[in-house]
Design a protein around this motif. Structure first.
Motif, PDB file in Angstrom:
ATOM      1  N   LEU A 271       1.036  -1.403   0.116  1.00 58.52           N
ATOM      2  CA  LEU A 271       0.137  -0.176   0.044  1.00 58.52           C
ATOM      3  C   LEU A 271       0.751   1.443   0.019  1.00 58.52           C
ATOM      4  O   LEU A 271       0.644   2.215  -0.779  1.00 58.52           O
ATOM      5  CB  LEU A 271      -0.788   0.058   1.262  1.00 58.52           C
ATOM      6  CG  LEU A 271      -1.916   1.068   1.266  1.00 58.52           C
ATOM      7  CD1 LEU A 271      -2.739   1.136   0.068  1.00 58.52           C
ATOM      8  CD2 LEU A 271      -2.782   1.193   2.692  1.00 58.52           C
ATOM      9  N   ALA A 272       1.835   1.248   0.781  1.00 61.83           N
ATOM     10  CA  ALA A 272       2.886   2.510   0.831  1.00 61.83           C
ATOM     11  C   ALA A 272       3.416   2.749  -0.253  1.00 61.83           C
ATOM     12  O   ALA A 272       3.651   3.881  -0.948  1.00 61.83           O
ATOM     13  CB  ALA A 272       3.716   2.246   1.874  1.00 61.83           C
ATOM     14  N   GLU A 273       3.891   1.712  -1.179  1.00 62.34           N
ATOM     15  CA  GLU A 273       4.417   1.911  -2.436  1.00 62.34           C
ATOM     16  C   GLU A 273       3.421   2.355  -3.457  1.00 62.34           C
ATOM     17  O   GLU A 273       3.760   3.322  -4.381  1.00 62.34           O
ATOM     18  CB  GLU A 273       5.151   0.798  -2.900  1.00 62.34           C
ATOM     19  CG  GLU A 273       6.314   0.347  -2.121  1.00 62.34           C
ATOM     20  CD  GLU A 273       7.049  -0.861  -2.856  1.00 62.34           C
ATOM     21  OE1 GLU A 273       8.322  -0.818  -2.600  1.00 62.34           O
ATOM     22  OE2 GLU A 273       6.287  -2.045  -3.095  1.00 62.34           O
ATOM     23  N   ILE A 274       2.288   1.987  -3.396  1.00 62.24           N
ATOM     24  CA  ILE A 274       1.045   2.431  -4.204  1.00 62.24           C
ATOM     25  C   ILE A 274       0.854   3.809  -4.155  1.00 62.24           C
ATOM     26  O   ILE A 274       0.725   4.782  -5.198  1.00 62.24           O
ATOM     27  CB  ILE A 274      -0.068   1.435  -4.203  1.00 62.24           C
ATOM     28  CG1 ILE A 274       0.024   0.091  -4.736  1.00 62.24           C
ATOM     29  CG2 ILE A 274      -1.063   2.177  -4.757  1.00 62.24           C
ATOM     30  CD1 ILE A 274      -0.875  -0.884  -4.332  1.00 62.24           C
ATOM     31  N   ARG A 275       0.735   4.169  -2.882  1.00 58.26           N
ATOM     32  CA  ARG A 275       0.511   5.728  -2.580  1.00 58.26           C
ATOM     33  C   ARG A 275       1.627   6.448  -3.109  1.00 58.26           C
ATOM     34  O   ARG A 275       1.546   7.601  -3.548  1.00 58.26           O
ATOM     35  CB  ARG A 275       0.221   5.814  -1.138  1.00 58.26           C
ATOM     36  CG  ARG A 275      -1.208   5.058  -0.728  1.00 58.26           C
ATOM     37  CD  ARG A 275      -1.479   5.197   0.715  1.00 58.26           C
ATOM     38  NE  ARG A 275      -2.936   5.202   1.140  1.00 58.26           N
ATOM     39  CZ  ARG A 275      -3.428   4.883   2.326  1.00 58.26           C
ATOM     40  NH1 ARG A 275      -2.525   4.830   3.459  1.00 58.26           N
ATOM     41  NH2 ARG A 275      -4.788   4.808   2.424  1.00 58.26           N
TER      42      ARG A 275
ATOM     43  N   GLU B  77      11.062  -5.731  -9.377  1.00 52.66           N
ATOM     44  CA  GLU B  77      10.346  -5.690 -10.496  1.00 52.66           C
ATOM     45  C   GLU B  77       8.804  -5.159 -10.015  1.00 52.66           C
ATOM     46  O   GLU B  77       8.051  -4.221 -10.507  1.00 52.66           O
ATOM     47  CB  GLU B  77      10.162  -6.816 -11.244  1.00 52.66           C
ATOM     48  CG  GLU B  77       9.405  -6.846 -12.591  1.00 52.66           C
ATOM     49  CD  GLU B  77       9.411  -7.988 -13.190  1.00 52.66           C
ATOM     50  OE1 GLU B  77       8.442  -7.998 -14.318  1.00 52.66           O
ATOM     51  OE2 GLU B  77      10.106  -9.040 -12.835  1.00 52.66           O
ATOM     52  N   ASP B  78       8.308  -5.646  -8.892  1.00 50.88           N
ATOM     53  CA  ASP B  78       6.783  -5.430  -8.526  1.00 50.88           C
ATOM     54  C   ASP B  78       7.017  -4.001  -7.939  1.00 50.88           C
ATOM     55  O   ASP B  78       5.947  -3.322  -8.142  1.00 50.88           O
ATOM     56  CB  ASP B  78       6.534  -6.682  -7.255  1.00 50.88           C
ATOM     57  CG  ASP B  78       6.430  -7.963  -7.951  1.00 50.88           C
ATOM     58  OD1 ASP B  78       6.221  -8.174  -9.215  1.00 50.88           O
ATOM     59  OD2 ASP B  78       6.272  -8.757  -6.944  1.00 50.88           O
ATOM     60  N   SER B  79       8.026  -3.834  -7.075  1.00 54.49           N
ATOM     61  CA  SER B  79       8.074  -2.431  -6.584  1.00 54.49           C
ATOM     62  C   SER B  79       8.090  -1.377  -7.558  1.00 54.49           C
ATOM     63  O   SER B  79       7.344  -0.273  -7.292  1.00 54.49           O
ATOM     64  CB  SER B  79       9.379  -2.215  -5.707  1.00 54.49           C
ATOM     65  OG  SER B  79       9.268  -2.919  -4.405  1.00 54.49           O
ATOM     66  N   LEU B  80       8.645  -1.719  -8.603  1.00 58.38           N
ATOM     67  CA  LEU B  80       8.905  -0.432  -9.628  1.00 58.38           C
ATOM     68  C   LEU B  80       7.493  -0.433 -10.317  1.00 58.38           C
ATOM     69  O   LEU B  80       7.204   0.829 -10.535  1.00 58.38           O
ATOM     70  CB  LEU B  80       9.698  -0.970 -10.769  1.00 58.38           C
ATOM     71  CG  LEU B  80      11.285  -1.052 -10.476  1.00 58.38           C
ATOM     72  CD1 LEU B  80      12.147  -1.586 -11.702  1.00 58.38           C
ATOM     73  CD2 LEU B  80      11.941   0.293  -9.910  1.00 58.38           C
ATOM     74  N   LYS B  81       6.755  -1.417 -10.201  1.00 57.04           N
ATOM     75  CA  LYS B  81       5.330  -1.250 -10.939  1.00 57.04           C
ATOM     76  C   LYS B  81       4.428  -0.427  -9.739  1.00 57.04           C
ATOM     77  O   LYS B  81       3.819   0.598 -10.334  1.00 57.04           O
ATOM     78  CB  LYS B  81       4.697  -2.568 -11.023  1.00 57.04           C
ATOM     79  CG  LYS B  81       5.315  -3.326 -12.284  1.00 57.04           C
ATOM     80  CD  LYS B  81       4.830  -4.713 -12.469  1.00 57.04           C
ATOM     81  CE  LYS B  81       5.509  -5.615 -13.601  1.00 57.04           C
ATOM     82  NZ  LYS B  81       4.999  -6.800 -13.568  1.00 57.04           N
TER      83      LYS B  81
END
Length: 338
Positions: free
Chosen positions: A59-63, A126-130
């Motif tokens: 959630l934090a990365e998405i925000r 890779e997932d974090s970059l997205k």
């Protein structure tokens, strides 16, 4: 291969933004409040943002990705972490203990898989970059590789990371995909252990809660000298010790105990006499150590950003620090602000 840059070379400033609260740490933070907090950080000139998949199960990365989208990518630095992969699968948390039902109880319900192997490290990045809506990160920290998370299994996990994550990140740095890597932990022992290895060679460490005004003895004696001697650097996470230094109810992510309350009250009494804010005392103490490259207080409200920035600029008289030392409230060997 020689190290490409030191942590102080990479980081744009000494005050960064810790994103754990954006993962709904301890409370359900409204989306608009979370995004407004990152916006406030940007407008205040903060250009270093630290994150992790673990914070609210992504959630934090998405925000953060949403809040920073459209900002010039060459004007800010991102660090995030590996060691956990977030799945699309939803997890039933009704029978779980720990962070999914405590610290990040209000995060996303996605299943979190602990994995320090080579392939999981590459997938995690890779997932974090997205989620972060970017094509690169500058710094990758191997997350929570310590006894406080793994108990007696922590050395086994360390070996898994040594043969997996460490080598993967070493290669990514040497290929120029990332600029630096290291450990992001809440304990000094993993940092001591990795510094004893001939290879791979980390560049930096994120040490949360262990070099603060309230808790710094072990790090001061066992980590900071080695880091400084090798020309590496430390990012201090949790400079307010889970918030208790500035009036919060938690220390070490749990309700504060009476003896710690007493220590804080003694520090605050001295700070009040000198007209010093506790935020200024906390941030400036951590940054006084030459091994520290930056501090990253967390925030979930826009007003907190201005407070942190003001705390760094606050004039703190030398007599304040001397009195803390005389009263036994800081280690006598700890470097103090000039």
């Amino acid at each position: 291969m020689t190290r490409k840059a030191t942590l102080k070379d990479i980081l744009p400033s000494r005050l960064g933004f810790g994103a754990a609260p954006l993962g709904n740490m301890f409370r359900d933070i409204p989306e608009e409040e979370a995004l407004a907090t990152v916006k406030a950080a940007w407008e205040d000139g903060i250009r270093y943002y630290d994150n992790a998949p673990f914070y609210g199960a992504g959630l934090a990365e998405i925000r953060m990705g949403e809040a920073l989208s459209g900002r010039p990518r060459d004007e800010y630095v991102i660090s995030t972490k590996v060691g956990r992969v977030i799945l699309d699968e939803i997890e039933d948390t009704s029978a779980l203990d720990g962070d999914k039902t405590g610290v990040f109880a209000h995060g996303r319900p996605n299943k979190v898989v602990n994995d320090y192997t080579h392939d999981a490290t590459l997938r995690s990045i890779e997932d974090s970059l997205k989620r972060l809506k970017t094509d690169h990160i500058e710094i990758a920290f191997v997350h929570d590789l310590a006894q406080d998370f793994w108990g007696d299994q922590w050395l086994e996990k360390f070996e898994e990371a040594r043969n997996g994550a460490f080598k993967a990140l070493d290669r990514l740095r040497d290929e120029g995909v990332i600029k630096a890597w290291g450990l992001g932990v809440n304990r000094v022992e993993p940092i001591e252990l990795v510094l004893e290895l001939d290879e791979p060679n980390p560049d930096a460490f994120l040490l949360a809660g262990r070099y603060t005004l309230l808790d710094h003895d072990k790090a001061l004696q066992r980590v900071m000298p080695m880091v400084a001697e090798r020309g590496l650097g430390v990012v201090v996470g949790g400079p307010y010790s889970s918030g208790v230094l500035v009036g919060g109810p938690n220390f070490e992510y749990a309700p504060v105990k009476p003896e710690m309350k007493q220590k804080i009250a003694r520090i605050k009494a001295i700070a009040d006499r000198y007209g010093i804010s506790m935020k200024a005392a906390g941030l400036q103490f951590s940054l006084a150590n030459p091994a520290v490259a930056a501090v990253i207080p967390g925030a979930s409200q826009p007003s907190r950003i201005a407070e942190d920035s003001a705390a760094l600029k606050e004039k703190v008289p030398a007599d304040f620090w001397r009195e803390l030392r005389q009263e036994g409230l800081v280690n006598p060997a700890a470097p103090l602000p000039a």
